[in-house]
Write a protein that holds these residues in place. Structure first.
Motif, short mmCIF file in Angstrom:
data_model
loop_
_atom_site.label_atom_id
_atom_site.label_comp_id
_atom_site.label_asym_id
_atom_site.label_seq_id
_atom_site.Cartn_x
_atom_site.Cartn_y
_atom_site.Cartn_z
N PRO A 197 0.82 -1.34 0.02
CA PRO A 197 0.00 0.00 -0.08
C PRO A 197 0.93 1.29 -0.12
O PRO A 197 0.46 2.48 -0.28
CB PRO A 197 -0.67 -0.08 1.64
CG PRO A 197 -0.04 -1.17 2.18
CD PRO A 197 0.65 -2.00 1.16
N VAL A 198 2.19 1.20 0.37
CA VAL A 198 2.99 2.38 0.05
C VAL A 198 4.34 1.82 -0.38
O VAL A 198 4.59 0.51 -0.09
CB VAL A 198 3.32 2.88 1.87
CG1 VAL A 198 2.15 3.35 2.39
CG2 VAL A 198 3.91 1.74 2.68
N ALA A 199 5.09 3.06 -0.55
CA ALA A 199 6.56 2.45 -1.15
C ALA A 199 7.67 1.84 0.23
O ALA A 199 7.32 2.47 0.86
CB ALA A 199 7.30 3.48 -1.87
N LEU A 200 8.06 0.83 -0.23
CA LEU A 200 8.96 0.36 0.88
C LEU A 200 10.25 0.68 0.74
O LEU A 200 10.82 1.10 -0.26
CB LEU A 200 8.78 -1.25 0.74
CG LEU A 200 7.59 -1.82 0.55
CD1 LEU A 200 7.68 -3.44 0.28
CD2 LEU A 200 6.97 -1.91 1.99
N ASP A 201 10.84 0.84 1.89
CA ASP A 201 12.31 1.20 2.02
C ASP A 201 13.26 0.11 1.77
O ASP A 201 14.19 0.27 1.33
CB ASP A 201 12.82 1.72 3.40
CG ASP A 201 12.05 3.02 3.77
OD1 ASP A 201 12.16 3.96 3.14
OD2 ASP A 201 11.34 3.00 4.71
N ALA A 202 12.67 -1.22 2.00
CA ALA A 202 13.72 -2.30 1.57
C ALA A 202 12.48 -3.59 1.68
O ALA A 202 11.55 -3.53 2.27
CB ALA A 202 14.63 -2.64 2.65
N ALA A 203 12.84 -4.73 1.09
CA ALA A 203 12.21 -5.82 0.99
C ALA A 203 13.15 -6.96 1.30
O ALA A 203 14.09 -6.94 0.69
CB ALA A 203 11.49 -6.01 -0.18
N ILE A 204 12.82 -7.79 2.05
CA ILE A 204 13.72 -9.29 2.08
C ILE A 204 12.80 -10.28 1.68
O ILE A 204 11.53 -10.75 2.05
CB ILE A 204 13.85 -9.71 3.67
CG1 ILE A 204 14.70 -8.18 4.38
CG2 ILE A 204 14.60 -10.77 3.74
CD1 ILE A 204 14.84 -8.45 5.86
N ILE A 205 13.44 -11.08 0.70
CA ILE A 205 12.71 -12.12 0.17
C ILE A 205 13.26 -13.62 0.81
O ILE A 205 14.25 -13.82 0.64
CB ILE A 205 12.90 -12.45 -1.42
CG1 ILE A 205 12.69 -11.03 -1.90
CG2 ILE A 205 12.05 -13.67 -1.86
CD1 ILE A 205 12.51 -11.00 -3.40
N PHE A 206 12.31 -14.25 1.57
CA PHE A 206 12.69 -15.47 2.20
C PHE A 206 12.15 -16.61 1.56
O PHE A 206 12.77 -17.92 1.51
CB PHE A 206 12.08 -15.54 3.63
CG PHE A 206 12.76 -14.72 4.78
CD1 PHE A 206 14.13 -14.73 5.01
CD2 PHE A 206 12.18 -13.49 5.34
CE1 PHE A 206 14.68 -13.80 5.55
CE2 PHE A 206 12.74 -12.98 6.33
CZ PHE A 206 13.97 -12.97 6.44
N ALA A 207 11.15 -16.68 0.65
CA ALA A 207 10.59 -17.65 -0.27
C ALA A 207 11.59 -17.87 -1.23
O ALA A 207 12.38 -16.98 -1.64
CB ALA A 207 9.37 -17.08 -0.83
#
Length: 327
Positions: free
Chosen positions: A219-229
């Motif tokens: 819903p908002v722009a993220l500062d960072a994302a972590i992909i565990f999948a």
């Protein structure tokens, strides 16, 4: 001792009886109290990671009590509760080890992959890679911290200090790191498999401000994302969700191939980075933080003999939190 062994890729583990292992110089022998089941165990058993030691006892999120020590180790360590992680040994002399990047060692050994692990009643481990744990804590609750926690922590450090963090794949690692993020005052945006309402409810219960499917934009722009999948298709999806200058961290040891994607997704100084293994410094930092943040791991226990059932449940996405074997 009793153990569950992998004799060939793609076949179920088999229960065996073996003599108790004997610690070599610099090693400890532990009586295993608990061993969590990690997605990396699936990658080893299913052949996604090449050249495991066979036959092999999997398992690298081990909590146990020291019962014997090898030459050079103080007898006072007998009776300690320790944790044994994925990184089981490093050479100490390559350029990476000398520069403090032992997670990138040229000649490493990995617990439950290139050496026997904790799907057993007993295991040996290098004393230098066995971390002293709280003797009063629940060993089942501690076990997921040895990989899901440590790799999650390293991934979070790579993600930086941004306030809005996306977590793709809400399983063992994400449910630990979500709690740390909330303790740090960050906002967590959780992404599960599309339609997995149980995982989304779980994320919201742990303090996520939003939860949805991985096919949805945040819903908002993220500062960072972590992909565990371990899903390469999530990389472009995560890049779409982070702001300019944001970072996408791939936290798994294995991931399916990344799809072709337009350069526009990384333009704006967005970055994609991976996390490889862990260092002992990560553990020194993480365990005090987990204690201060009052992290509570959510677990489902299985008898050692039911290791195949635990792997099947993890493979099928039937778990919230972590599976833990209890000998």
């Amino acid at each position: 001792m009793k153990a569950m062994i992998l004799e060939a890729i793609g076949v179920p583990l088999r229960a065996v009886d073996r003599p108790d292992p004997v610690p070599a110089a610099g090693q400890l022998m532990l009586k295993v109290e608990a061993c969590a089941v990690c997605r990396t165990d699936l990658h080893v058993c299913d052949g996604d990671l090449a050249n495991p030691k066979l036959p092999l006892i999997p398992g690298h999120e081990i909590v146990g009590i020291v019962e014997a020590v090898g030459e050079g180790i103080a007898p006072s360590r007998i009776g300690q509760r320790v944790g044994v992680p994925w990184l089981g040994h490093t050479c100490g002399c390559c350029c990476f080890c000398r520069s403090g990047e032992e997670n990138l060692c040229d000649e490493p050994q990995f617990t439950g992959y290139t050496r026997d692990g904790g799907f057993a009643t007993h295991v040996v481990a290098d004393a230098d890679y066995a971390f002293v744990l709280d003797s009063a804590a629940d060993p089942v609750a501690l076990a997921p911290l040895l990989c899901a926690g440590l790799i999650g922590w390293r991934s979070l450090k790579k993600a930086g200090d941004g306030k809005r963090i996306g977590l793709y794949g809400f399983g063992a690692a994400a449910h630990i790191i979500a709690q740390i993020c909330r303790w740090q005052g960050r906002e967590v945006y959780a992404f599960s498999r599309p339609g997995d309402e149980a995982a989304q409810r779980f994320a919201l219960e742990l303090g996520a401000v939003w939860a949805g499917g991985s096919d949805e934009p945040p819903p908002v722009a993220l500062d960072a994302a972590i992909i565990f999948a371990p899903v390469g298709e999530l990389v472009p999806a995560a890049l779409k969700g982070v702001r300019k200058g944001g970072k996408v961290v791939c936290g798994g040891i294995h991931m399916s191939d990344l799809p072709a994607m337009p350069y526009a997704l990384i333009w704006g100084e967005r970055a994609v980075v991976s996390v490889a293994n862990l260092t002992r410094k990560d553990a020194e930092e993480f365990f005090p933080v987990a204690y201060q943040a009052a992290v509570r791991t959510h677990t489902k226990t299985y008898p050692l003999a039911d290791a195949n059932a635990a792997l099947d449940d993890l493979r099928a996405g039937r778990l919230s939190g972590a599976a833990v074997l209890k000998p």
